[in-house]
Design a protein around this motif. Structure first.
Motif, PDB file in Angstrom:
ATOM      1  N   CYS A  42      -2.512   7.965   5.542  1.00 46.68           N
ATOM      2  CA  CYS A  42      -1.376   7.035   6.145  1.00 46.68           C
ATOM      3  C   CYS A  42      -1.999   5.638   6.237  1.00 46.68           C
ATOM      4  CB  CYS A  42      -1.840   7.380   7.973  1.00 46.68           C
ATOM      5  SG  CYS A  42      -1.454   6.522   9.241  1.00 46.68           S
ATOM      6  N   ALA A  43      -1.458   4.842   5.776  1.00 54.47           N
ATOM      7  CA  ALA A  43      -1.329   3.359   5.673  1.00 54.47           C
ATOM      8  C   ALA A  43      -0.860   2.867   6.330  1.00 54.47           C
ATOM      9  CB  ALA A  43       0.040   3.157   4.079  1.00 54.47           C
ATOM     10  N   LEU A 100       0.750  -1.273  -0.252  1.00 58.66           N
ATOM     11  CA  LEU A 100      -0.093   0.052   0.064  1.00 58.66           C
ATOM     12  C   LEU A 100       0.741   0.708   0.287  1.00 58.66           C
ATOM     13  CD1 LEU A 100      -2.845   1.731  -0.066  1.00 58.66           C
ATOM     14  CD2 LEU A 100      -3.075   0.983   2.764  1.00 58.66           C
ATOM     15  N   ILE A 101       2.030   1.397   1.060  1.00 53.99           N
ATOM     16  CA  ILE A 101       2.755   2.364   0.874  1.00 53.99           C
ATOM     17  C   ILE A 101       3.402   2.758  -0.396  1.00 53.99           C
ATOM     18  CG2 ILE A 101       5.317   3.444   2.056  1.00 53.99           C
ATOM     19  CD1 ILE A 101       3.948   1.779   4.572  1.00 53.99           C
ATOM     20  N   GLU A 102       3.583   1.785  -1.323  1.00 57.26           N
ATOM     21  CA  GLU A 102       4.822   1.668  -2.802  1.00 57.26           C
ATOM     22  C   GLU A 102       3.292   1.950  -3.942  1.00 57.26           C
ATOM     23  OE1 GLU A 102       7.495   1.649  -3.532  1.00 57.26           O
ATOM     24  OE2 GLU A 102       7.877   0.998  -1.366  1.00 57.26           O
ATOM     25  N   ARG A 103       1.644   2.005  -3.036  1.00 57.75           N
ATOM     26  CA  ARG A 103       1.155   2.396  -4.245  1.00 57.75           C
ATOM     27  C   ARG A 103       0.183   4.013  -4.208  1.00 57.75           C
ATOM     28  NH1 ARG A 103      -3.974  -0.618  -3.117  1.00 57.75           N
ATOM     29  NH2 ARG A 103      -4.960   0.530  -5.420  1.00 57.75           N
ATOM     30  N   ILE A 104       0.758   4.335  -2.525  1.00 57.98           N
ATOM     31  CA  ILE A 104       0.699   5.680  -2.472  1.00 57.98           C
ATOM     32  C   ILE A 104       1.698   6.318  -2.815  1.00 57.98           C
ATOM     33  CG2 ILE A 104       0.896   7.537  -0.849  1.00 57.98           C
ATOM     34  CD1 ILE A 104      -1.209   4.842   0.766  1.00 57.98           C
ATOM     35  N   ARG A 105       3.158   6.378  -2.986  1.00 55.14           N
ATOM     36  CA  ARG A 105       3.888   7.031  -3.482  1.00 55.14           C
ATOM     37  C   ARG A 105       3.637   6.829  -4.660  1.00 55.14           C
ATOM     38  NH1 ARG A 105       7.027  10.782  -1.955  1.00 55.14           N
ATOM     39  NH2 ARG A 105       7.318   9.768  -0.058  1.00 55.14           N
TER      40      ARG A 105
END
Length: 119
Positions: free
Chosen positions: A38-39, A5-10
């Motif tokens: 916030c993930a 999820l962090i990579e998708r948001i980034r």
């Protein structure tokens, strides 16, 4: 799951002025010192603002954010089913960006020096 999820948001917010910071038991993305999203392992939290909150709550799998039992106005909690596709995640990030990018930058907090002890 959280790392994905962090990579998708980034990938959705490659701005140089976006900072990642550990908060709320997850990884928050900050713009000018203001939290955007916030993930966490359990869900996504998006800061959409009070004006966009009613619209955000009409979306599937969205609810008012209540981490301590009390509502956090302007913050939305989204279950994983609500951001499975890149289009759904992008919609949440864009809604948060619309609000957060209009906020004034937060001034960094100055840490107070500890008073020296005298014997």
């Amino acid at each position: 799951m959280e790392d994905v999820l962090i990579e998708r948001i980034r990938a959705l917010i490659p701005d140089k002025d976006v900072v990642q910071k550990r908060m709320f038991g997850g990884t928050c993305f900050m713009v000018n010192g203001n939290m955007l999203v916030c993930a966490s392992k359990r869900n996504l939290m998006a800061r959409v603002g009070k004006d966009q909150e009613p619209e955000a709550l009409t979306k599937p799998f969205a609810s008012q954010c209540r981490p301590t039992g009390r509502p956090m106005p302007g913050f939305i909690r989204i279950e994983p089913e609500g951001y499975e596709s890149d289009e759904e995640l992008g919609s949440w990030v864009e809604m948060a960006r619309t609000y957060v990018c209009a906020l004034p930058p937060k001034q960094p907090k100055i840490k107070k020096a500890k008073a020296e002890r005298t014997a």
